[in-house]
Design a protein around this motif. Structure first.
Motif, PDB file in Angstrom:
ATOM      1  N   ARG A  56       0.814  -1.219   0.000  1.00 38.25           N
ATOM      2  CA  ARG A  56       0.000   0.000   0.000  1.00 38.25           C
ATOM      3  C   ARG A  56       0.849   1.271   0.000  1.00 38.25           C
ATOM      4  O   ARG A  56       0.722   2.109  -0.878  1.00 38.25           O
ATOM      5  N   TYR A  57       1.707   1.451   0.999  1.00 38.00           N
ATOM      6  CA  TYR A  57       2.455   2.704   1.136  1.00 38.00           C
ATOM      7  C   TYR A  57       3.952   2.465   0.990  1.00 38.00           C
ATOM      8  O   TYR A  57       4.480   1.468   1.440  1.00 38.00           O
ATOM      9  N   TYR A  70       4.156   7.434  -0.456  1.00 37.05           N
ATOM     10  CA  TYR A  70       3.439   7.269  -1.712  1.00 37.05           C
ATOM     11  C   TYR A  70       2.382   6.189  -1.539  1.00 37.05           C
ATOM     12  O   TYR A  70       2.672   5.109  -1.027  1.00 37.05           O
ATOM     13  N   ASP A  71       1.167   6.491  -1.984  1.00 39.95           N
ATOM     14  CA  ASP A  71       0.082   5.513  -1.953  1.00 39.95           C
ATOM     15  C   ASP A  71       0.116   4.748  -3.270  1.00 39.95           C
ATOM     16  O   ASP A  71      -0.253   5.271  -4.309  1.00 39.95           O
ATOM     17  N   GLN A  72       0.568   3.512  -3.227  1.00 38.32           N
ATOM     18  CA  GLN A  72       0.739   2.733  -4.440  1.00 38.32           C
ATOM     19  C   GLN A  72      -0.576   2.262  -5.043  1.00 38.32           C
ATOM     20  O   GLN A  72      -0.619   1.897  -6.207  1.00 38.32           O
ATOM     21  N   ARG A  73      -1.635   2.301  -4.285  1.00 37.31           N
ATOM     22  CA  ARG A  73      -2.940   1.938  -4.840  1.00 37.31           C
ATOM     23  C   ARG A  73      -3.593   3.124  -5.554  1.00 37.31           C
ATOM     24  O   ARG A  73      -4.593   2.955  -6.224  1.00 37.31           O
ATOM     25  N   GLN A  74      -3.028   4.303  -5.378  1.00 40.03           N
ATOM     26  CA  GLN A  74      -3.541   5.512  -6.025  1.00 40.03           C
ATOM     27  C   GLN A  74      -2.501   6.074  -6.989  1.00 40.03           C
ATOM     28  O   GLN A  74      -2.244   7.280  -7.003  1.00 40.03           O
ATOM     29  N   ASP A  76       0.775   5.978  -7.054  1.00 43.80           N
ATOM     30  CA  ASP A  76       1.919   6.613  -6.374  1.00 43.80           C
ATOM     31  C   ASP A  76       1.701   8.093  -6.047  1.00 43.80           C
ATOM     32  O   ASP A  76       2.615   8.903  -6.127  1.00 43.80           O
ATOM     33  N   VAL A  79       1.096  11.242  -0.121  1.00 39.66           N
ATOM     34  CA  VAL A  79       0.217  11.597   0.993  1.00 39.66           C
ATOM     35  C   VAL A  79       1.098  11.890   2.203  1.00 39.66           C
ATOM     36  O   VAL A  79       2.247  11.450   2.270  1.00 39.66           O
ATOM     37  N   LEU A  91      -4.075  11.753   7.802  1.00 43.06           N
ATOM     38  CA  LEU A  91      -3.508  11.396   6.518  1.00 43.06           C
ATOM     39  C   LEU A  91      -4.106  12.363   5.505  1.00 43.06           C
ATOM     40  O   LEU A  91      -5.320  12.393   5.318  1.00 43.06           O
ATOM     41  N   ASN A  93      -3.519  14.730   1.560  1.00 41.51           N
ATOM     42  CA  ASN A  93      -2.800  14.704   0.294  1.00 41.51           C
ATOM     43  C   ASN A  93      -1.571  15.601   0.405  1.00 41.51           C
ATOM     44  O   ASN A  93      -1.328  16.201   1.445  1.00 41.51           O
TER      45      ASN A  93
END
Length: 143
Positions: A56-57, A70-74, A76, A79, A91, A93
């Motif tokens: 995830r992160y 980095y949010d890998q599900r979004q 990269d 956040v 949390l 952006n």
């Protein structure tokens, strides 16, 4: 027909609805009112568990009190985790807009990069001792 004294049921219900609306406006609809947070000494472990979701992160940068990941599900998207003036660990952006409250009553927090996506988290909650743990933020490439 003689005139009635008192309120009808409809008038009473309308008055109660107005009073309830004014109460909500005065107190707000913040989650602390709807669902009070307990002084739970292990609640912060849930935050760590959320951050260490597999894939995830991924770690980006750590300042003393702000962690950027980095949010890998979004795709990269960066956040940030930081504590606001209301003592809420949130949390957000990269522009500090929008937020997901993670933990309340946080009086101090420190992030320290130990390298290779591992971060030391030191957290102080109101009424509780300092808590320290290591957080694995290697994402999919390091797992």
């Amino acid at each position: 027909m003689r005139p009635r004294a008192g309120f009808t049921l409809i008038e009473t219900v309308v008055a109660l609805a107005i009073a309830a609306g004014m109460f909500v406006l005065v107190t707000g609809t913040e989650q602390t009112f709807l669902r009070p947070l307990r002084h739970d000494p292990v609640a912060w472990y849930q935050v760590v568990q959320l951050l260490e979701q597999p894939g995830r992160y991924r770690f980006a940068a750590a300042d003393d009190d702000v962690l950027t990941i980095y949010d890998q599900r979004q795709a990269d998207k960066p956040v940030r985790l930081s504590v606001d003036r209301k003592q809420v660990l949130k949390l957000t952006n990269a522009r500090f807009r929008g937020y997901d409250p993670l933990l309340r009553q946080v009086t101090a927090i420190h992030w320290q990069n130990l390298g290779k996506g591992v971060v030391r988290l030191q957290l102080k909650q109101e009424g509780l001792p300092w808590q320290t743990t290591l957080v694995d933020l290697r994402g999919t490439t390091g797992s």
